[in-house]
Design a protein around this motif. Structure first.
Motif, PDB file in Angstrom:
ATOM      1  N   VAL A 157       0.840  -1.191   0.000  1.00 35.58           N
ATOM      2  CA  VAL A 157       0.000   0.000   0.000  1.00 35.58           C
ATOM      3  C   VAL A 157       0.879   1.247   0.000  1.00 35.58           C
ATOM      4  O   VAL A 157       1.921   1.295   0.651  1.00 35.58           O
ATOM      5  N   TYR A 158       0.438   2.262  -0.744  1.00 31.29           N
ATOM      6  CA  TYR A 158       1.083   3.573  -0.753  1.00 31.29           C
ATOM      7  C   TYR A 158       0.090   4.560  -0.159  1.00 31.29           C
ATOM      8  O   TYR A 158      -1.044   4.686  -0.639  1.00 31.29           O
ATOM      9  N   THR A 159       0.497   5.256   0.904  1.00 37.33           N
ATOM     10  CA  THR A 159      -0.335   6.252   1.559  1.00 37.33           C
ATOM     11  C   THR A 159       0.361   7.592   1.451  1.00 37.33           C
ATOM     12  O   THR A 159       1.572   7.691   1.659  1.00 37.33           O
ATOM     13  N   TYR A 160      -0.406   8.614   1.110  1.00 33.99           N
ATOM     14  CA  TYR A 160       0.192   9.937   0.925  1.00 33.99           C
ATOM     15  C   TYR A 160      -0.779  11.024   1.370  1.00 33.99           C
ATOM     16  O   TYR A 160      -1.979  10.800   1.498  1.00 33.99           O
ATOM     17  N   GLY A 161      -0.236  12.209   1.628  1.00 36.96           N
ATOM     18  CA  GLY A 161      -1.050  13.354   2.026  1.00 36.96           C
ATOM     19  C   GLY A 161      -0.341  14.189   3.054  1.00 36.96           C
ATOM     20  O   GLY A 161       0.880  14.328   3.039  1.00 36.96           O
TER      21      GLY A 161
END
Length: 108
Positions: free
Chosen positions: A20-24
């Protein structure tokens, strides 16, 4: 930190066994599954492509016994097998980009 200043994290989802790639930024996070083929995404290392600024991830695919490389493109995530077929290929991968030609290099 991404070129646009946002924060990015590559991580393994233990319950789904996916990368999973999480960004923000604080309070505003978005997660997307990079790949969900088997038990994949262990020990990820995230870097940003020096030319495109897009996220790239090196990681271990436990189902395929492979070191894999994922790159985000306009069409979605593209996954390549770097070294596969036996043992723990890709365990504790470390990703970098060659400053002379901007090509990815993976050590594990």
């Amino acid at each position: 930190v991404a070129p646009d200043g946002s924060i990015g994290i590559a991580h393994y989802n233990f319950s789904s066994q996916d990368l999973v790639y999480t960004y923000g930024s604080a309070g505003n996070w978005t997660s997307e599954t990079v790949t969900s083929e088997g038990d994949t995404g262990l020990w990820p290392d995230l870097k940003y492509d020096p030319v495109t600024g897009e996220p790239c991830i090196a990681y271990h695919n436990a189902s395929a016994f492979a070191c894999e490389f994922a790159r985000k493109t306009a069409g979605g995530w593209v996954v390549e097998v770097v070294d596969g077929g036996s043992g723990d290929n890709g365990s504790f991968a470390s990703l970098a980009f060659n400053p002379d030609n901007n090509l990815p290099a993976i050590a594990y």
